[in-house]
Scaffold this motif. Structure first.
Motif, PDB file in Angstrom:
ATOM      1  N   PHE A  32       6.337 -12.879  -9.773  1.00  0.00           N
ATOM      2  CA  PHE A  32       7.398 -11.260  -8.926  1.00  0.00           C
ATOM      3  C   PHE A  32       6.947 -10.876  -8.021  1.00  0.00           C
ATOM      4  O   PHE A  32       7.307  -9.796  -7.958  1.00  0.00           O
ATOM      5  N   TYR A  33       6.021 -11.373  -7.675  1.00  0.00           N
ATOM      6  CA  TYR A  33       4.790 -10.080  -6.439  1.00  0.00           C
ATOM      7  C   TYR A  33       5.396 -10.580  -5.290  1.00  0.00           C
ATOM      8  O   TYR A  33       4.875 -11.784  -4.870  1.00  0.00           O
ATOM      9  N   ALA A  34       5.527  -9.425  -4.295  1.00  0.00           N
ATOM     10  CA  ALA A  34       6.477 -10.786  -3.149  1.00  0.00           C
ATOM     11  C   ALA A  34       5.208 -10.508  -2.096  1.00  0.00           C
ATOM     12  O   ALA A  34       5.259 -10.848  -0.846  1.00  0.00           O
ATOM     13  N   TYR A  35       3.881 -10.414  -2.270  1.00  0.00           N
ATOM     14  CA  TYR A  35       3.055  -9.752  -1.124  1.00  0.00           C
ATOM     15  C   TYR A  35       1.709 -10.728  -1.187  1.00  0.00           C
ATOM     16  O   TYR A  35       0.597 -10.416  -0.990  1.00  0.00           O
ATOM     17  N   LYS A  36       2.012 -11.757  -2.385  1.00  0.00           N
ATOM     18  CA  LYS A  36       0.760 -12.720  -2.858  1.00  0.00           C
ATOM     19  C   LYS A  36       0.089 -13.246  -1.482  1.00  0.00           C
ATOM     20  O   LYS A  36      -1.533 -13.258  -1.610  1.00  0.00           O
ATOM     21  N   GLU A  37       0.589 -13.346  -0.819  1.00  0.00           N
ATOM     22  CA  GLU A  37      -0.283 -13.922   0.371  1.00  0.00           C
ATOM     23  C   GLU A  37      -1.499 -12.719   1.123  1.00  0.00           C
ATOM     24  O   GLU A  37      -2.127 -12.961   2.270  1.00  0.00           O
ATOM     25  N   LEU A  38      -1.202 -11.433   1.121  1.00  0.00           N
ATOM     26  CA  LEU A  38      -2.322  -9.774   1.259  1.00  0.00           C
ATOM     27  C   LEU A  38      -3.657  -9.982   0.019  1.00  0.00           C
ATOM     28  O   LEU A  38      -4.441  -9.591   0.280  1.00  0.00           O
ATOM     29  N   ILE A  39      -3.800 -10.904  -1.084  1.00  0.00           N
ATOM     30  CA  ILE A  39      -4.582 -11.288  -1.681  1.00  0.00           C
ATOM     31  C   ILE A  39      -5.530 -11.528  -1.269  1.00  0.00           C
ATOM     32  O   ILE A  39      -5.341 -12.491  -0.814  1.00  0.00           O
ATOM     33  N   THR A  74      -5.922  -7.262  -4.749  1.00  0.00           N
ATOM     34  CA  THR A  74      -4.440  -7.826  -4.591  1.00  0.00           C
ATOM     35  C   THR A  74      -4.493  -6.763  -3.387  1.00  0.00           C
ATOM     36  O   THR A  74      -3.578  -6.648  -2.853  1.00  0.00           O
ATOM     37  N   LYS A  75      -5.189  -5.214  -3.286  1.00  0.00           N
ATOM     38  CA  LYS A  75      -5.244  -4.473  -1.670  1.00  0.00           C
ATOM     39  C   LYS A  75      -4.130  -4.214  -1.744  1.00  0.00           C
ATOM     40  O   LYS A  75      -3.118  -3.701  -0.524  1.00  0.00           O
ATOM     41  N   ASP A  76      -3.386  -3.590  -2.819  1.00  0.00           N
ATOM     42  CA  ASP A  76      -1.589  -3.009  -3.010  1.00  0.00           C
ATOM     43  C   ASP A  76      -2.115  -2.006  -3.508  1.00  0.00           C
ATOM     44  O   ASP A  76      -2.269  -2.053  -5.011  1.00  0.00           O
ATOM     45  N   SER A  77      -1.945  -0.623  -2.990  1.00  0.00           N
ATOM     46  CA  SER A  77      -2.050   0.728  -3.778  1.00  0.00           C
ATOM     47  C   SER A  77      -1.229   0.738  -5.121  1.00  0.00           C
ATOM     48  O   SER A  77      -1.191   1.676  -5.772  1.00  0.00           O
ATOM     49  N   LYS A 145     -15.244  -2.244  -5.220  1.00  0.00           N
ATOM     50  CA  LYS A 145     -14.309  -3.636  -6.372  1.00  0.00           C
ATOM     51  C   LYS A 145     -13.640  -2.982  -7.063  1.00  0.00           C
ATOM     52  O   LYS A 145     -12.832  -3.902  -7.507  1.00  0.00           O
ATOM     53  N   TYR A 146     -13.933  -1.542  -7.429  1.00  0.00           N
ATOM     54  CA  TYR A 146     -12.690  -0.932  -8.700  1.00  0.00           C
ATOM     55  C   TYR A 146     -11.696   0.193  -7.389  1.00  0.00           C
ATOM     56  O   TYR A 146     -10.792   0.170  -7.986  1.00  0.00           O
ATOM     57  N   VAL A 147     -12.126  -0.652  -6.461  1.00  0.00           N
ATOM     58  CA  VAL A 147     -10.880   0.665  -5.323  1.00  0.00           C
ATOM     59  C   VAL A 147      -9.754  -0.312  -4.917  1.00  0.00           C
ATOM     60  O   VAL A 147      -9.621  -1.050  -4.549  1.00  0.00           O
ATOM     61  N   VAL A 148      -8.357   0.281  -5.611  1.00  0.00           N
ATOM     62  CA  VAL A 148      -7.260  -0.361  -5.330  1.00  0.00           C
ATOM     63  C   VAL A 148      -7.060   0.307  -3.650  1.00  0.00           C
ATOM     64  O   VAL A 148      -6.073   1.138  -4.337  1.00  0.00           O
ATOM     65  N   ALA A 149      -6.745  -0.554  -2.878  1.00  0.00           N
ATOM     66  CA  ALA A 149      -5.900  -0.156  -1.807  1.00  0.00           C
ATOM     67  C   ALA A 149      -5.514  -0.677  -1.328  1.00  0.00           C
ATOM     68  O   ALA A 149      -5.673  -2.303  -0.348  1.00  0.00           O
ATOM     69  N   SER A 150      -4.505  -0.718  -0.146  1.00  0.00           N
ATOM     70  CA  SER A 150      -4.133  -1.250   0.648  1.00  0.00           C
ATOM     71  C   SER A 150      -4.301  -1.072   2.039  1.00  0.00           C
ATOM     72  O   SER A 150      -4.074  -2.070   2.826  1.00  0.00           O
ATOM     73  N   ASN A 151      -4.825  -0.371   2.030  1.00  0.00           N
ATOM     74  CA  ASN A 151      -5.441  -0.380   3.632  1.00  0.00           C
ATOM     75  C   ASN A 151      -6.860   0.624   3.972  1.00  0.00           C
ATOM     76  O   ASN A 151      -7.591   0.984   2.708  1.00  0.00           O
ATOM     77  N   ALA A 153      -7.052   3.543   4.989  1.00  0.00           N
ATOM     78  CA  ALA A 153      -7.433   5.036   4.777  1.00  0.00           C
ATOM     79  C   ALA A 153      -7.024   4.978   2.903  1.00  0.00           C
ATOM     80  O   ALA A 153      -6.894   6.044   2.166  1.00  0.00           O
ATOM     81  N   ALA A 154      -6.088   4.216   2.470  1.00  0.00           N
ATOM     82  CA  ALA A 154      -5.746   4.328   1.296  1.00  0.00           C
ATOM     83  C   ALA A 154      -7.016   4.322   0.507  1.00  0.00           C
ATOM     84  O   ALA A 154      -7.654   4.791  -0.541  1.00  0.00           O
ATOM     85  N   PHE A 155      -7.945   3.154   0.998  1.00  0.00           N
ATOM     86  CA  PHE A 155      -8.743   2.686   0.386  1.00  0.00           C
ATOM     87  C   PHE A 155     -10.035   4.708  -0.223  1.00  0.00           C
ATOM     88  O   PHE A 155     -10.375   5.000  -0.727  1.00  0.00           O
ATOM     89  N   HIS A 156     -10.438   5.390   1.515  1.00  0.00           N
ATOM     90  CA  HIS A 156     -11.078   6.166   1.500  1.00  0.00           C
ATOM     91  C   HIS A 156     -10.064   7.381   0.827  1.00  0.00           C
ATOM     92  O   HIS A 156     -11.222   8.528   0.401  1.00  0.00           O
ATOM     93  N   PHE A 157      -9.054   7.833   1.005  1.00  0.00           N
ATOM     94  CA  PHE A 157      -8.613   8.614   0.175  1.00  0.00           C
ATOM     95  C   PHE A 157      -8.439   8.675  -1.384  1.00  0.00           C
ATOM     96  O   PHE A 157      -8.880   9.412  -1.815  1.00  0.00           O
ATOM     97  N   THR A 158      -8.415   7.267  -1.691  1.00  0.00           N
ATOM     98  CA  THR A 158      -8.542   6.345  -3.657  1.00  0.00           C
ATOM     99  C   THR A 158     -10.196   6.771  -3.613  1.00  0.00           C
ATOM    100  O   THR A 158     -10.498   6.886  -4.904  1.00  0.00           O
ATOM    101  N   PHE A 159     -11.251   6.810  -3.333  1.00  0.00           N
ATOM    102  CA  PHE A 159     -12.259   7.074  -3.067  1.00  0.00           C
ATOM    103  C   PHE A 159     -12.366   7.972  -3.160  1.00  0.00           C
ATOM    104  O   PHE A 159     -13.501   8.552  -4.418  1.00  0.00           O
ATOM    105  N   GLY A 160     -12.279   9.066  -2.191  1.00  0.00           N
ATOM    106  CA  GLY A 160     -12.257  10.477  -2.223  1.00  0.00           C
ATOM    107  C   GLY A 160     -11.871  11.050  -3.682  1.00  0.00           C
ATOM    108  O   GLY A 160     -12.892  12.271  -3.943  1.00  0.00           O
ATOM    109  N   LYS A 161     -10.718  10.343  -4.462  1.00  0.00           N
ATOM    110  CA  LYS A 161     -10.597  11.059  -5.935  1.00  0.00           C
ATOM    111  C   LYS A 161     -11.588  11.233  -6.705  1.00  0.00           C
ATOM    112  O   LYS A 161     -12.154  11.291  -8.003  1.00  0.00           O
TER     113      LYS A 161
END
Length: 205
Positions: A32-39, A74-77, A145-151, A153-161
């Protein structure tokens, strides 16, 4: 999924239920996931990689970390994994501030002054150098390896938290750079609800 049997799993279920949990998550994305090619990696090979890791997880923390790491691949926020063992691992308390990533540095962007022990203890614009004597760079690599992020910018935002998280009652010692001077500050922490409320109120201003 309406027709999946629901189980009252303990936080650390038996082997067969750990594998069931992994396979349910894997199947949901597989069909059901539409972006498997980005995994990050072949999705079928990832299942083969994580089956022994889930089987060999010696406790609830190891099991939940394995699922979180798979979600991060999955690299999907939009994917997220939350559980009590993960709160216990990373902490449900936070330093009373927010960070922003700029020029390859994590900089204090907001300070929730009502939770500080004295005025100016932490200031907007302070650059974080270390946390508890661990450099930001080392801490970031250990958490990557534990940060779920699409790009990025999202990685640094999530890691910052995540960088601000602490276990209950703990304090956080930051080494900061302020106006060219390096200093250590020892901060109290606040619970998740208080931190979220402070963020919400500051955003609304």
């Amino acid at each position: 999924f309406n027709h999946e049997k629901r189980y009252d799993f303990p936080l650390y279920p038996e082997e067969n239920h750990r594998i069931l949990g992994l396979c349910r998550y894997w199947n949901a994305l597989n069909y059901f996931y539409a972006y498997k090619e980005l995994i990050d990696g072949d999705w079928e090979e990832l299942l083969e990689e994580f089956i022994p890791r889930v089987l060999n997880a010696s406790d609830a923390e190891g099991y939940h970390l394995s699922i979180l790491e798979l979600a991060a691949r999955t690299k999907d926020s939009h994917n997220s994994v939350r559980s009590n063992p993960l709160w216990m691992k990373f902490g449900s308390y936070f330093a009373p501030c927010q960070l922003v990533y700029m020029d390859d540095k994590y900089v204090v962007s907001r300070v929730f002054a009502e939770y500080l022990e004295y005025p100016g203890q932490l200031q907007r614009g302070d650059i974080i150098v270390k946390r508890n004597d661990v450099t930001v760079e080392s801490f970031r690599e250990s958490m990557r390896k534990y940060v779920v992020a699409s790009n990025d910018a999202a990685f640094h935002f999530t890691f910052g938290k995540m960088f601000l998280q602490a276990t209950p009652e703990d304090r956080i010692e930051f080494t900061i750079s302020r106006g060219g001077q390096v200093m250590n500050i020892n901060l109290p922490t606040i619970n998740y609800s208080a931190h979220r409320r402070a963020v919400s109120e500051a955003t609304a201003e």
